[in-house]
Motif scaffolding. Sequence first.
Motif, mmCIF file in Angstrom:
data_model
loop_
_atom_site.group_PDB
_atom_site.id
_atom_site.type_symbol
_atom_site.label_atom_id
_atom_site.label_comp_id
_atom_site.label_asym_id
_atom_site.label_seq_id
_atom_site.Cartn_x
_atom_site.Cartn_y
_atom_site.Cartn_z
ATOM 1 N N TYR A 218 0.832 -1.199 0.000
ATOM 2 C CA TYR A 218 0.000 0.000 0.000
ATOM 3 C C TYR A 218 0.875 1.260 0.000
ATOM 4 N N ARG A 219 1.944 1.272 0.781
ATOM 5 C CA ARG A 219 2.831 2.429 0.793
ATOM 6 C C ARG A 219 3.517 2.609 -0.566
ATOM 7 N N ILE A 220 3.911 1.497 -1.201
ATOM 8 C CA ILE A 220 4.526 1.597 -2.533
ATOM 9 C C ILE A 220 3.540 2.180 -3.541
ATOM 10 N N ASP A 221 2.286 1.710 -3.491
ATOM 11 C CA ASP A 221 1.271 2.223 -4.415
ATOM 12 C C ASP A 221 1.038 3.723 -4.203
ATOM 13 N N MET A 222 1.009 4.156 -2.967
ATOM 14 C CA MET A 222 0.797 5.579 -2.717
ATOM 15 C C MET A 222 1.969 6.429 -3.222
ATOM 16 N N LYS A 223 3.185 5.930 -3.076
ATOM 17 C CA LYS A 223 4.338 6.660 -3.601
ATOM 18 C C LYS A 223 4.270 6.766 -5.124
ATOM 19 N N LEU A 224 3.918 5.641 -5.777
ATOM 20 C CA LEU A 224 3.799 5.681 -7.228
ATOM 21 C C LEU A 224 2.677 6.614 -7.670
ATOM 22 N N PHE A 225 1.601 6.650 -6.928
ATOM 23 C CA PHE A 225 0.454 7.488 -7.289
ATOM 24 C C PHE A 225 0.834 8.969 -7.282
ATOM 25 N N TYR A 226 1.553 9.376 -6.245
ATOM 26 C CA TYR A 226 1.889 10.793 -6.131
ATOM 27 C C TYR A 226 3.109 11.194 -6.956
ATOM 28 N N LEU A 227 3.992 10.235 -7.307
ATOM 29 C CA LEU A 227 5.199 10.568 -8.060
ATOM 30 C C LEU A 227 5.064 10.365 -9.567
ATOM 31 N N GLU A 228 4.284 9.385 -10.010
ATOM 32 C CA GLU A 228 4.243 9.012 -11.418
ATOM 33 C C GLU A 228 2.948 9.425 -12.114
ATOM 34 N N ALA A 229 1.996 10.037 -11.407
ATOM 35 C CA ALA A 229 0.737 10.455 -12.020
ATOM 36 C C ALA A 229 0.507 11.927 -11.734
ATOM 37 N N PRO A 230 1.140 12.845 -12.537
ATOM 38 C CA PRO A 230 1.008 14.285 -12.240
ATOM 39 C C PRO A 230 -0.403 14.797 -12.397
ATOM 40 N N GLU A 231 -1.187 14.204 -13.289
ATOM 41 C CA GLU A 231 -2.532 14.720 -13.515
ATOM 42 C C GLU A 231 -3.459 14.452 -12.343
ATOM 43 N N LEU A 232 -3.059 13.591 -11.443
ATOM 44 C CA LEU A 232 -3.895 13.284 -10.280
ATOM 45 C C LEU A 232 -3.341 13.875 -8.977
ATOM 46 N N LYS A 233 -2.354 14.756 -9.119
ATOM 47 C CA LYS A 233 -1.773 15.365 -7.932
ATOM 48 C C LYS A 233 -2.639 16.539 -7.486
ATOM 49 N N LEU A 234 -3.701 16.218 -6.808
ATOM 50 C CA LEU A 234 -4.685 17.244 -6.460
ATOM 51 C C LEU A 234 -4.205 18.142 -5.331
ATOM 52 N N ASN A 235 -3.387 17.634 -4.469
ATOM 53 C CA ASN A 235 -2.983 18.380 -3.280
ATOM 54 C C ASN A 235 -1.612 19.026 -3.420
ATOM 55 N N TRP A 236 -1.113 19.050 -4.646
ATOM 56 C CA TRP A 236 0.203 19.662 -4.807
ATOM 57 C C TRP A 236 0.106 21.182 -4.695
ATOM 58 N N VAL A 237 1.259 21.811 -4.317
ATOM 59 C CA VAL A 237 1.333 23.286 -4.259
ATOM 60 C C VAL A 237 1.511 23.831 -5.694
ATOM 61 N N VAL A 238 0.744 24.847 -5.999
ATOM 62 C CA VAL A 238 0.845 25.435 -7.338
ATOM 63 C C VAL A 238 2.196 26.125 -7.470
ATOM 64 N N PRO A 239 2.981 25.819 -8.515
ATOM 65 C CA PRO A 239 4.310 26.454 -8.662
ATOM 66 C C PRO A 239 4.181 27.937 -8.946
ATOM 67 N N ARG A 240 5.111 28.711 -8.380
ATOM 68 C CA ARG A 240 5.089 30.159 -8.536
ATOM 69 C C ARG A 240 5.858 30.619 -9.780
ATOM 70 N N GLY A 241 6.606 29.765 -10.403
ATOM 71 C CA GLY A 241 7.322 30.111 -11.602
ATOM 72 C C GLY A 241 8.730 30.593 -11.387
ATOM 73 N N ASP A 242 9.113 30.825 -10.122
ATOM 74 C CA ASP A 242 10.482 31.297 -9.853
ATOM 75 C C ASP A 242 11.406 30.173 -9.447
ATOM 76 N N LEU A 243 10.896 28.943 -9.483
ATOM 77 C CA LEU A 243 11.724 27.800 -9.115
ATOM 78 C C LEU A 243 12.194 27.114 -10.388
ATOM 79 N N VAL A 244 13.474 26.907 -10.506
ATOM 80 C CA VAL A 244 14.030 26.272 -11.689
ATOM 81 C C VAL A 244 14.192 24.781 -11.382
#
Length: 244
Positions: A218-244
């Motif tokens: 279950y922990r492996i699946d959750m890591k893959l979900f948040y790392l390999e599926a960007p379109e489903l990253k609902l809780n991510w912080v919106v990038p400000r554009g100043d980070l390279v």
Amino acid sequence: MALRTALGWPSVRGSLGRLTPKCYWALGGTRYVASSSTFQDPAVAAIRPPVGRPLGHIMTHDRPYWRANWEKEDRELPRDQYGVPAQIPPEIATTIKFTYHVPPQYYPFLKKLGDDTPWMKPYCDKLIMGDLTFPEFEEMFYRAAKPLRIYRSRIPKPYRTIEEQSKSEEVMWESAWLSFRQRVNGDYDTHHYFREVALAPWIAFYFAYLWTDAHRQYRIDMKLFYLEAPELKLNWVVPRGDLV
């Protein structure tokens, strides 16, 4: 305290604070203290102590800082075989002559017993006079004592009829058969419970491994979900554009 004051009962502290020399009286080594407003005459107070009034209790003794309850009771003292307390030195305790005491109503019986039994007359006379000691009593007792004789041939055996005696072989066979069944049952129960005790931990370890493996997957699946599926990253912080 307010209720006592309202009812006219002075407190103990107030009573002891208003003491006068006339407020003390002695009763058997114990002094009772009362209010000066209660009784002015010690003689009257000694006969009739104040009822319903605070009373101070003071104990006085000859020895300073000594209390009666600190002293051990006499029955708690260690004693020897004659009941002499251990505080008495042996050179004094051994000089004490300990004798038996018999009530006077037994004197006629002891006198007749001595007249009927000549060898017991000296002992009976000493017992009547109060001079019979413990060693003399032992001498009298063991002089008349005889060893116990047991005639086993005269002891009756349990009675059985002829029919009951004829079934002795059957009874012995049934006894052996029941003993054999009990031994077999005991062996079976021992093997049964030992097998359960040995098997239970393995079953518990197996289910614990399944739960641990499911939790790890279950922990492996959750890591893959948040790392390999960007379109489903609902809780991510919106990038400000100043980070390279």
